[in-house]
Design an enzyme around this catalytic site. Structure first.
Site, PDB file in Angstrom:
ATOM      1  N   ARG A   6       4.766  10.988  -2.215  1.00  0.00           N
ATOM      2  CA  ARG A   6       4.481  10.674  -0.785  1.00  0.00           C
ATOM      3  C   ARG A   6       6.043  10.819   0.171  1.00  0.00           C
ATOM      4  NH1 ARG A   6       4.741   4.317   1.126  1.00  0.00           N
ATOM      5  NH2 ARG A   6       3.957   4.918   3.110  1.00  0.00           N
ATOM      6  N   HIS A  21       4.389  -4.502   9.104  1.00  0.00           N
ATOM      7  CA  HIS A  21       4.390  -4.357  10.576  1.00  0.00           C
ATOM      8  C   HIS A  21       2.862  -5.003  11.182  1.00  0.00           C
ATOM      9  CE1 HIS A  21       7.354  -1.648   9.362  1.00  0.00           C
ATOM     10  NE2 HIS A  21       6.523  -0.778   8.717  1.00  0.00           N
ATOM     11  N   ARG A  61       7.393   0.740  13.378  1.00  0.00           N
ATOM     12  CA  ARG A  61       7.891   0.226  12.100  1.00  0.00           C
ATOM     13  C   ARG A  61       9.111  -0.882  12.276  1.00  0.00           C
ATOM     14  NH1 ARG A  61       5.610   3.619   8.191  1.00  0.00           N
ATOM     15  NH2 ARG A  61       4.959   5.717   8.940  1.00  0.00           N
ATOM     16  N   GLU A  81      12.668  -9.280   1.074  1.00  0.00           N
ATOM     17  CA  GLU A  81      11.946  -8.196   1.460  1.00  0.00           C
ATOM     18  C   GLU A  81      12.727  -7.057   1.218  1.00  0.00           C
ATOM     19  OE1 GLU A  81       9.369  -8.748   5.066  1.00  0.00           O
ATOM     20  OE2 GLU A  81      10.212  -6.843   6.028  1.00  0.00           O
ATOM     21  N   ALA A 126       3.201  -0.907   4.686  1.00  0.00           N
ATOM     22  CA  ALA A 126       2.737  -0.773   6.305  1.00  0.00           C
ATOM     23  C   ALA A 126       2.447  -2.277   6.786  1.00  0.00           C
ATOM     24  CB  ALA A 126       1.591   0.067   6.167  1.00  0.00           C
ATOM     25  N   ASN A 132       7.760  -5.478  -1.102  1.00  0.00           N
ATOM     26  CA  ASN A 132       7.630  -4.632   0.080  1.00  0.00           C
ATOM     27  C   ASN A 132       6.334  -4.545   0.284  1.00  0.00           C
ATOM     28  OD1 ASN A 132       7.826  -2.274   1.225  1.00  0.00           O
ATOM     29  ND2 ASN A 132       8.609  -0.893  -0.080  1.00  0.00           N
ATOM     30  N   TYR A 154      11.243   8.864   1.270  1.00  0.00           N
ATOM     31  CA  TYR A 154      11.417   7.771   0.006  1.00  0.00           C
ATOM     32  C   TYR A 154      12.262   8.179  -1.303  1.00  0.00           C
ATOM     33  CZ  TYR A 154       7.935   5.532   3.496  1.00  0.00           C
ATOM     34  OH  TYR A 154       7.466   5.016   4.478  1.00  0.00           O
ATOM     35  N   HIS A 188      12.698  -2.737   1.887  1.00  0.00           N
ATOM     36  CA  HIS A 188      12.280  -1.485   2.503  1.00  0.00           C
ATOM     37  C   HIS A 188      13.179  -0.429   1.964  1.00  0.00           C
ATOM     38  CE1 HIS A 188       9.399  -3.414   4.892  1.00  0.00           C
ATOM     39  NE2 HIS A 188      10.277  -4.156   5.083  1.00  0.00           N
ATOM     40  N   ILE A 189      12.501   0.538   1.245  1.00  0.00           N
ATOM     41  CA  ILE A 189      13.233   1.793   0.910  1.00  0.00           C
ATOM     42  C   ILE A 189      13.790   2.554   2.061  1.00  0.00           C
ATOM     43  CG2 ILE A 189      12.877   4.053  -0.421  1.00  0.00           C
ATOM     44  CD1 ILE A 189      10.356   2.751  -1.620  1.00  0.00           C
ATOM     45  N   PRO A 247       0.784  -1.133  -0.053  1.00  0.00           N
ATOM     46  CA  PRO A 247       0.063  -0.023   0.151  1.00  0.00           C
ATOM     47  C   PRO A 247       0.843   1.347   0.086  1.00  0.00           C
ATOM     48  CG  PRO A 247      -0.215  -1.081   2.366  1.00  0.00           C
ATOM     49  CD  PRO A 247       0.561  -2.095   1.189  1.00  0.00           C
ATOM     50  N   ASN A 248       0.362   2.187  -0.680  1.00  0.00           N
ATOM     51  CA  ASN A 248       0.853   3.606  -0.653  1.00  0.00           C
ATOM     52  C   ASN A 248       2.190   3.702  -1.577  1.00  0.00           C
ATOM     53  OD1 ASN A 248      -1.219   5.062   0.582  1.00  0.00           O
ATOM     54  ND2 ASN A 248      -0.205   3.739   2.636  1.00  0.00           N
ATOM     55  N   ASP A 284       1.955 -15.528   6.171  1.00  0.00           N
ATOM     56  CA  ASP A 284       1.540 -16.914   6.077  1.00  0.00           C
ATOM     57  C   ASP A 284       1.406 -17.302   4.521  1.00  0.00           C
ATOM     58  OD1 ASP A 284       1.069 -17.195   8.744  1.00  0.00           O
ATOM     59  OD2 ASP A 284      -0.996 -17.330   8.891  1.00  0.00           O
ATOM     60  N   ARG A 327      13.292   4.382  12.454  1.00  0.00           N
ATOM     61  CA  ARG A 327      12.140   5.215  12.440  1.00  0.00           C
ATOM     62  C   ARG A 327      11.083   4.762  13.508  1.00  0.00           C
ATOM     63  NH1 ARG A 327       9.177   4.787   6.547  1.00  0.00           N
ATOM     64  NH2 ARG A 327       8.225   6.640   7.563  1.00  0.00           N
TER      65      ARG A 327
HETATM   66  C1  DQA Z   1       8.196   1.113   3.571  1.00  0.00           C
HETATM   67  C2  DQA Z   1       8.313   1.134   5.208  1.00  0.00           C
HETATM   68  C3  DQA Z   1       6.968   0.943   6.026  1.00  0.00           C
HETATM   69  O1  DQA Z   1       7.036   1.273   7.380  1.00  0.00           O
HETATM   70  C4  DQA Z   1       6.055   2.061   5.320  1.00  0.00           C
HETATM   71  O2  DQA Z   1       4.753   1.843   5.887  1.00  0.00           O
HETATM   72  C5  DQA Z   1       5.869   1.897   3.735  1.00  0.00           C
HETATM   73  C6  DQA Z   1       7.287   1.860   3.140  1.00  0.00           C
HETATM   74  C7  DQA Z   1       9.666   1.298   3.166  1.00  0.00           C
HETATM   75  O3  DQA Z   1       9.808   0.919   1.899  1.00  0.00           O
HETATM   76  O4  DQA Z   1      10.496   2.089   3.568  1.00  0.00           O
HETATM   77  O5  DQA Z   1       5.099   2.170   3.312  1.00  0.00           O
HETATM   78  O6  DQA Z   1       8.113  -0.188   3.625  1.00  0.00           O
END
Ligand code: DQA
Length: 158
Positions: A17, A79, A110, A97, A76, A73, A22, A99-100, A9-10, A86, A106
């Site tokens: 954003r 977490h 997170r 996995e 959110a 990735n 990011y 994470h940017i 998401p997002n 699963d 943080r």
């Molecule tokens: C994220 C870190 C997460 O905590 C956050 O909710 C994101 C992006 C990252 O790529 O740093 O949406 O996964």
């Protein structure tokens, strides 16, 4: 060889954003770079983004029998999502996995990943470049698996 890239998401809002966290790159640009690199290495990539937990679970399940590796990735959902954890565990496909941002620098909420313990490895805090590192890492993991399978085949033929 096929790698599925799954974005949570997002992440479709990258470039707009929280650019101080990011960076300015948009998701399409990140995917274009990954696609170029994959093409140069004879790898097929399938890109997917969803803001919905169940859709991400469905996509991971679709990878079963279809993709050789997953780069994810979960954003959110990292977490919170036992369902995504699963699903990763169920398909048993090498998974990285990404994470940017460096989630360990943080907010406290997170700093816990539900999903990382069922992934093969994690790449955290390299900015969008982390996706490139994940591609390189996945190629390494898959070539090690192939080499192991070849050795096993040879051993059974002897
Ligand atoms: C994220 C870190 C997460 O905590 C956050 O909710 C994101 C992006 C990252 O790529 O740093 O949406 O996964």
């Amino acid at each position: 060889m096929k790698i599925a890239v799954i974005q949570g998401p997002n992440l479709n809002m990258l470039g707009v954003r929280d650019t101080q966290v990011y960076g300015p790159m948009r998701l399409e640009q990140i995917h274009a770079q990954m696609k170029d690199f994959a093409g140069q290495n004879g790898i097929e990539v399938d890109f997917y983004q969803s803001n919905l937990e169940g859709e991400i679970v469905d996509k991971i399940q679709e990878c079963y029998g279809d993709a050789d590796g997953i780069i994810i990735n979960p954003a959110a959902y990292t977490h919170t999502s036992i369902a995504i954890r699963d699903a990763i565990s169920a398909v048993n496909i090498p998974t990285i996995e990404v994470h940017i941002s460096n989630i360990y620098r943080r907010e406290e909420f997170r700093q816990k990943s539900m999903t990382a313990p069922v992934c093969t490895s994690s790449i955290i805090g390299f900015g969008p470049f982390g996706y490139h590192l994940a591609m390189v890492g996945m190629m390494q993991i898959l070539s090690e698996i192939q080499a192991m399978q070849r050795a096993q085949q040879e051993a059974t033929q002897e």
